[in-house]
Design a protein around this motif. Structure first.
Motif, PDB file in Angstrom:
ATOM      1  N   GLN A  56      21.700  55.571  34.109  1.00 11.42           N
ATOM      2  CA  GLN A  56      20.412  55.662  33.424  1.00 11.42           C
ATOM      3  C   GLN A  56      20.405  56.816  32.422  1.00 11.42           C
ATOM      4  O   GLN A  56      20.868  57.915  32.713  1.00 11.42           O
ATOM      5  CB  GLN A  56      19.272  55.836  34.431  1.00 11.42           C
ATOM      6  CG  GLN A  56      17.901  55.788  33.780  1.00 11.42           C
ATOM      7  CD  GLN A  56      16.775  55.657  34.787  1.00 11.42           C
ATOM      8  OE1 GLN A  56      16.961  55.841  35.985  1.00 11.42           O
ATOM      9  NE2 GLN A  56      15.586  55.326  34.306  1.00 11.42           N
ATOM     10  N   LYS A 220       1.748  50.524  18.788  1.00 16.00           N
ATOM     11  CA  LYS A 220       2.045  50.405  20.212  1.00 16.00           C
ATOM     12  C   LYS A 220       3.564  50.457  20.345  1.00 16.00           C
ATOM     13  O   LYS A 220       4.291  49.745  19.657  1.00 16.00           O
ATOM     14  CB  LYS A 220       1.453  49.131  20.815  1.00 16.00           C
ATOM     15  CG  LYS A 220       1.717  47.852  20.059  1.00 16.00           C
ATOM     16  CD  LYS A 220       0.995  46.674  20.703  1.00 16.00           C
ATOM     17  CE  LYS A 220       1.274  45.383  19.969  1.00 16.00           C
ATOM     18  NZ  LYS A 220       0.577  44.229  20.550  1.00 16.00           N
ATOM     19  N   ASN A 223       9.009  50.038  24.834  1.00 19.96           N
ATOM     20  CA  ASN A 223       9.887  50.691  25.796  1.00 19.96           C
ATOM     21  C   ASN A 223      10.723  49.608  26.467  1.00 19.96           C
ATOM     22  O   ASN A 223      10.197  48.766  27.187  1.00 19.96           O
ATOM     23  CB  ASN A 223       9.053  51.458  26.826  1.00 19.96           C
ATOM     24  CG  ASN A 223       9.903  52.192  27.849  1.00 19.96           C
ATOM     25  OD1 ASN A 223      10.984  51.741  28.226  1.00 19.96           O
ATOM     26  ND2 ASN A 223       9.410  53.323  28.308  1.00 19.96           N
ATOM     27  N   GLU A 225      12.765  49.677  28.879  1.00 18.99           N
ATOM     28  CA  GLU A 225      12.813  49.692  30.343  1.00 18.99           C
ATOM     29  C   GLU A 225      11.624  48.919  30.920  1.00 18.99           C
ATOM     30  O   GLU A 225      11.741  48.240  31.932  1.00 18.99           O
ATOM     31  CB  GLU A 225      12.819  51.131  30.857  1.00 18.99           C
ATOM     32  CG  GLU A 225      14.142  51.851  30.588  1.00 18.99           C
ATOM     33  CD  GLU A 225      14.154  53.250  31.175  1.00 18.99           C
ATOM     34  OE1 GLU A 225      13.130  53.941  31.050  1.00 18.99           O
ATOM     35  OE2 GLU A 225      15.186  53.642  31.732  1.00 18.99           O
ATOM     36  N   LYS A 226      10.478  49.054  30.262  1.00 20.41           N
ATOM     37  CA  LYS A 226       9.280  48.354  30.738  1.00 20.41           C
ATOM     38  C   LYS A 226       9.196  46.931  30.191  1.00 20.41           C
ATOM     39  O   LYS A 226       8.670  46.035  30.851  1.00 20.41           O
ATOM     40  CB  LYS A 226       8.028  49.139  30.325  1.00 20.41           C
ATOM     41  CG  LYS A 226       7.931  50.519  30.960  1.00 20.41           C
ATOM     42  CD  LYS A 226       6.712  51.267  30.446  1.00 20.41           C
ATOM     43  CE  LYS A 226       6.608  52.643  31.076  1.00 20.41           C
ATOM     44  NZ  LYS A 226       5.464  53.431  30.505  1.00 20.41           N
ATOM     45  N   THR A 227       9.703  46.748  28.969  1.00 19.31           N
ATOM     46  CA  THR A 227       9.684  45.425  28.326  1.00 19.31           C
ATOM     47  C   THR A 227      11.103  45.115  27.864  1.00 19.31           C
ATOM     48  O   THR A 227      11.481  45.405  26.730  1.00 19.31           O
ATOM     49  CB  THR A 227       8.723  45.411  27.119  1.00 19.31           C
ATOM     50  OG1 THR A 227       7.449  45.913  27.537  1.00 19.31           O
ATOM     51  CG2 THR A 227       8.556  44.015  26.553  1.00 19.31           C
ATOM     52  N   PRO A 228      11.948  44.561  28.739  1.00 21.65           N
ATOM     53  CA  PRO A 228      13.361  44.387  28.402  1.00 21.65           C
ATOM     54  C   PRO A 228      13.655  43.308  27.371  1.00 21.65           C
ATOM     55  O   PRO A 228      14.780  43.232  26.874  1.00 21.65           O
ATOM     56  CB  PRO A 228      14.012  44.049  29.749  1.00 21.65           C
ATOM     57  CG  PRO A 228      12.909  43.565  30.612  1.00 21.65           C
ATOM     58  CD  PRO A 228      11.656  44.216  30.145  1.00 21.65           C
ATOM     59  N   THR A 248       3.744  46.615  16.911  1.00 24.01           N
ATOM     60  CA  THR A 248       4.742  47.220  17.797  1.00 24.01           C
ATOM     61  C   THR A 248       5.721  48.040  16.963  1.00 24.01           C
ATOM     62  O   THR A 248       6.131  47.624  15.878  1.00 24.01           O
ATOM     63  CB  THR A 248       5.519  46.131  18.560  1.00 24.01           C
ATOM     64  OG1 THR A 248       4.605  45.432  19.419  1.00 24.01           O
ATOM     65  CG2 THR A 248       6.633  46.726  19.412  1.00 24.01           C
ATOM     66  N   SER A 255      16.053  55.430  21.851  1.00 28.95           N
ATOM     67  CA  SER A 255      16.664  54.463  22.776  1.00 28.95           C
ATOM     68  C   SER A 255      18.192  54.530  22.715  1.00 28.95           C
ATOM     69  O   SER A 255      18.870  53.591  23.135  1.00 28.95           O
ATOM     70  CB  SER A 255      16.187  53.049  22.433  1.00 28.95           C
ATOM     71  OG  SER A 255      14.778  52.988  22.405  1.00 28.95           O
ATOM     72  N   TYR A 258      21.219  52.807  25.115  1.00 31.52           N
ATOM     73  CA  TYR A 258      20.852  51.498  25.646  1.00 31.52           C
ATOM     74  C   TYR A 258      21.740  50.448  25.003  1.00 31.52           C
ATOM     75  O   TYR A 258      21.849  50.394  23.771  1.00 31.52           O
ATOM     76  CB  TYR A 258      19.398  51.145  25.318  1.00 31.52           C
ATOM     77  CG  TYR A 258      18.353  51.948  26.074  1.00 31.52           C
ATOM     78  CD1 TYR A 258      18.423  53.326  26.179  1.00 31.52           C
ATOM     79  CD2 TYR A 258      17.274  51.304  26.653  1.00 31.52           C
ATOM     80  CE1 TYR A 258      17.463  54.048  26.853  1.00 31.52           C
ATOM     81  CE2 TYR A 258      16.294  52.022  27.339  1.00 31.52           C
ATOM     82  CZ  TYR A 258      16.394  53.398  27.431  1.00 31.52           C
ATOM     83  OH  TYR A 258      15.432  54.102  28.095  1.00 31.52           O
TER      84      TYR A 258
END
Length: 265
Positions: A56, A220, A223, A225-228, A248, A255, A258
């Motif tokens: 991570q 907005k 992320n 991790e929250k929205t892959p 968005t 990031s 990633y």
């Protein structure tokens, strides 16, 4: 068409407007060519930019153990006034620290939301300003090492901000200050040992224009991790952010580390 690779900050060219490239190990994407096109971004896994393991990401594209060990993530990176290589004092790796710290540095003013003061290596002009989404910038001092730049920034941020309001920057709410006038009033606030390096006669203001078709009204943040998985129509690129039609925004630099799959419609 599909691409996959580990995210690092986008490469840029100081053109009119600025040109952006997303670079992977064996491929790259000219992001300007994707304006008004649908893009899908999917999170695949992590890959630390130092050890390359699927661990991570903690900060700056590094896993937690690397972040606290490698010289590229030491405190003096974010706080230049802590630099000590010019004193021959090691923090984590003296050879690396000398290579970065003991070279010409610029203290500058930039308009990215409000007038902000910042530090960059001279070799990073104008890349640093592009990465911040600045619309204008001017050089205030040029010093021979990072420490002197750092103590200058500390002195000047008592009179100016040293942060970019990224929401204002992305919605294009920019102060209209005159950077030459702002620079000229700072002479008295410089540390004594830095005053000989003040660029008194410099009146050159850099103008930076970004490939943006439509600014968001209210941002907005995406992320992964929250929205892959995310799909949207690209409307602009500013700083290190991708701006999509639905307001968005995606911070590519935020990031780093990633591994993503990018599908182009």
């Amino acid at each position: 068409m599909q691409f996959q690779g580990v995210l690092t900050k986008m490469k840029t060219e100081f053109t009119e407007p600025i040109e952006y490239y997303l670079v992977f190990e064996n491929d790259f994407i000219n992001m300007n060519q994707l304006l008004d096109k649908k893009i899908s971004i999917s999170f695949v896994k992590y890959e630390c930019l130092n050890c390359h393991l699927d661990k991570q990401i903690y900060r700056q594209g590094f896993c937690k153990s690397c972040f606290y060990e490698i010289p590229q993530a030491a405190d003096w990176i974010m706080r230049p006034e802590l630099s000590k290589a010019h004193l021959n004092e090691e923090d984590r790796d003296l050879a690396y620290e000398k290579s970065v710290q003991i070279q010409p540095h610029i203290v500058y003013l930039a308009l990215s939301s409000d007038v902000k003061v910042g530090v960059t290596r001279k070799a990073q002009v104008p890349t640093r300003w592009i990465d911040q989404g600045a619309t204008q910038a001017i050089e205030v001092v040029e010093v021979p090492n990072r420490y002197l730049a750092g103590i200058t920034e500390v002195a000047l941020k008592e009179h100016l901000t040293d942060k970019t309001n990224w929401r204002k920057m992305l919605t294009n709410i920019i102060a209209d200050n005159n950077l030459i006038e702002e620079k000229d009033r700072l002479d008295d606030f410089l540390p004594e040992e830095v005053k000989p390096y003040y660029l008194e006669n410099n009146k050159k203001v850099y103008d930076l224009n970004y490939p943006v078709l439509q600014y968001p009204e209210k941002v907005k943040s995406l992320n992964l991790e929250k929205t892959p998985e995310f799909t949207g129509i690209l409307k602009g690129i500013k700083g290190q952010y991708l701006i999509f039609e639905d307001n968005t925004v995606f911070n590519v630099r935020g990031s780093e580390g990633y591994v993503v799959s990018i599908q182009l419609a």
